[in-house]
Design a protein around this motif. Structure first.
Motif, mmCIF file in Angstrom:
data_model
loop_
_atom_site.group_PDB
_atom_site.id
_atom_site.type_symbol
_atom_site.label_atom_id
_atom_site.label_comp_id
_atom_site.label_asym_id
_atom_site.label_seq_id
_atom_site.Cartn_x
_atom_site.Cartn_y
_atom_site.Cartn_z
ATOM 1 N N GLY A 95 -59.926 -39.557 -42.787
ATOM 2 C CA GLY A 95 -60.796 -39.698 -43.953
ATOM 3 C C GLY A 95 -60.046 -39.435 -45.244
ATOM 4 N N ALA A 96 -59.173 -38.436 -45.226
ATOM 5 C CA ALA A 96 -58.351 -38.164 -46.405
ATOM 6 C C ALA A 96 -57.394 -39.321 -46.664
ATOM 7 C CB ALA A 96 -57.576 -36.862 -46.213
ATOM 8 N N ALA A 97 -56.890 -39.932 -45.602
ATOM 9 C CA ALA A 97 -56.000 -41.083 -45.775
ATOM 10 C C ALA A 97 -56.747 -42.250 -46.405
ATOM 11 C CB ALA A 97 -55.413 -41.494 -44.429
ATOM 12 N N ARG A 98 -58.008 -42.466 -45.991
ATOM 13 C CA ARG A 98 -58.810 -43.527 -46.610
ATOM 14 C C ARG A 98 -59.047 -43.250 -48.090
ATOM 15 N NH1 ARG A 98 -63.162 -42.835 -43.193
ATOM 16 N NH2 ARG A 98 -62.117 -42.839 -41.212
ATOM 17 N N ALA A 99 -59.321 -41.992 -48.422
ATOM 18 C CA ALA A 99 -59.550 -41.628 -49.826
ATOM 19 C C ALA A 99 -58.279 -41.821 -50.649
ATOM 20 C CB ALA A 99 -60.032 -40.183 -49.915
ATOM 21 N N LEU A 100 -57.136 -41.452 -50.081
ATOM 22 C CA LEU A 100 -55.874 -41.651 -50.795
ATOM 23 C C LEU A 100 -55.579 -43.134 -50.997
ATOM 24 C CD1 LEU A 100 -53.628 -38.927 -49.142
ATOM 25 C CD2 LEU A 100 -54.479 -38.971 -51.493
ATOM 26 N N ARG A 101 -55.899 -43.937 -50.005
ATOM 27 C CA ARG A 101 -55.676 -45.382 -50.126
ATOM 28 C C ARG A 101 -56.585 -45.975 -51.201
ATOM 29 N NH1 ARG A 101 -55.255 -46.831 -44.946
ATOM 30 N NH2 ARG A 101 -53.017 -46.849 -45.096
ATOM 31 N N ALA A 102 -57.814 -45.459 -51.308
ATOM 32 C CA ALA A 102 -58.727 -45.949 -52.340
ATOM 33 C C ALA A 102 -58.237 -45.568 -53.736
ATOM 34 C CB ALA A 102 -60.128 -45.382 -52.115
ATOM 35 N N LEU A 103 -57.521 -44.456 -53.845
ATOM 36 C CA LEU A 103 -56.959 -44.038 -55.132
ATOM 37 C C LEU A 103 -55.661 -44.758 -55.457
ATOM 38 C CD1 LEU A 103 -57.568 -40.184 -54.937
ATOM 39 C CD2 LEU A 103 -58.750 -41.828 -56.405
ATOM 40 N N GLY A 104 -55.125 -45.495 -54.492
ATOM 41 C CA GLY A 104 -53.900 -46.243 -54.731
ATOM 42 C C GLY A 104 -52.635 -45.537 -54.280
ATOM 43 N N TRP A 105 -52.766 -44.454 -53.548
ATOM 44 C CA TRP A 105 -51.602 -43.697 -53.059
ATOM 45 C C TRP A 105 -51.313 -44.115 -51.623
ATOM 46 C CZ3 TRP A 105 -53.242 -38.179 -54.990
ATOM 47 C CH2 TRP A 105 -53.217 -38.184 -56.375
ATOM 48 N N GLU A 106 -50.750 -45.278 -51.482
ATOM 49 C CA GLU A 106 -50.528 -45.885 -50.165
ATOM 50 C C GLU A 106 -49.536 -45.086 -49.318
ATOM 51 O OE1 GLU A 106 -51.307 -48.574 -47.235
ATOM 52 O OE2 GLU A 106 -52.240 -48.572 -49.198
ATOM 53 N N SER A 107 -48.446 -44.604 -49.920
ATOM 54 C CA SER A 107 -47.421 -43.896 -49.135
ATOM 55 C C SER A 107 -47.963 -42.571 -48.580
ATOM 56 C CB SER A 107 -46.177 -43.647 -49.974
ATOM 57 O OG SER A 107 -46.478 -42.811 -51.076
ATOM 58 N N ALA A 108 -48.768 -41.869 -49.359
ATOM 59 C CA ALA A 108 -49.358 -40.622 -48.864
ATOM 60 C C ALA A 108 -50.361 -40.902 -47.749
ATOM 61 C CB ALA A 108 -50.025 -39.859 -50.006
ATOM 62 N N ALA A 109 -51.118 -41.997 -47.890
ATOM 63 C CA ALA A 109 -52.076 -42.373 -46.845
ATOM 64 C C ALA A 109 -51.362 -42.724 -45.544
ATOM 65 C CB ALA A 109 -52.932 -43.541 -47.323
ATOM 66 N N LEU A 110 -50.270 -43.455 -45.651
ATOM 67 C CA LEU A 110 -49.503 -43.810 -44.448
ATOM 68 C C LEU A 110 -48.926 -42.569 -43.777
ATOM 69 C CD1 LEU A 110 -47.662 -47.044 -45.610
ATOM 70 C CD2 LEU A 110 -49.511 -46.844 -43.942
ATOM 71 N N ARG A 111 -48.475 -41.618 -44.579
ATOM 72 C CA ARG A 111 -47.920 -40.385 -44.030
ATOM 73 C C ARG A 111 -48.990 -39.603 -43.259
ATOM 74 N NH1 ARG A 111 -46.247 -37.282 -48.527
ATOM 75 N NH2 ARG A 111 -44.959 -39.072 -48.984
ATOM 76 N N LEU A 112 -50.203 -39.532 -43.806
ATOM 77 C CA LEU A 112 -51.287 -38.838 -43.104
ATOM 78 C C LEU A 112 -51.667 -39.551 -41.818
ATOM 79 C CD1 LEU A 112 -53.742 -37.639 -45.890
ATOM 80 C CD2 LEU A 112 -52.388 -36.246 -44.339
ATOM 81 N N GLU A 113 -51.683 -40.862 -41.832
ATOM 82 C CA GLU A 113 -52.031 -41.600 -40.629
ATOM 83 C C GLU A 113 -50.977 -41.434 -39.544
ATOM 84 O OE1 GLU A 113 -52.583 -45.514 -42.118
ATOM 85 O OE2 GLU A 113 -54.684 -45.153 -42.622
#
Length: 95
Positions: free
Chosen positions: A33-51
């Motif tokens: 869920g945090a990765a989805r929120a980061l992706r919605a904010l435009g922080w793709e690299s952080a979202a990928l790291r969480l996933e």
């Protein structure tokens, strides 16, 4: 300023307790869920790291033995019993 420091300490302590005691499925859901929120904010690299961390944690705890955290490697070693007997106390001076 003091209230801010206390709030940060409380949040860090709450996260530490949740990381330790929440079930694995809940932790994985929160992380995704945090990765989805980061992706919605435009922080793709952080979202990928969480996933990626979620996938590694799920596969490590399945019991495959690849991470070495499934338990002791020397399963045949047992703890010896320890007891204090009156005979062992006879030679010791009283304090």
């Amino acid at each position: 300023m003091q209230e801010l420091v206390v709030a940060v300490i409380v949040v860090v302590a709450a996260v530490a307790v949740m990381r330790r005691y929440l079930p694995r499925t809940v932790k994985r859901g929160l992380r995704l869920g945090a990765a989805r929120a980061l992706r919605a904010l435009g922080w793709e690299s952080a979202a990928l790291r969480l996933e990626r961390e979620a996938e590694a944690a799920a596969s490590c705890l399945t019991g495959c033995g690849s991470c070495g955290g499934c338990g002791p490697k020397d399963a045949g070693v047992t703890q010896t019993e320890f007891a204090i007997t009156p005979e062992s106390m006879k030679g010791n001076p009283r304090r």
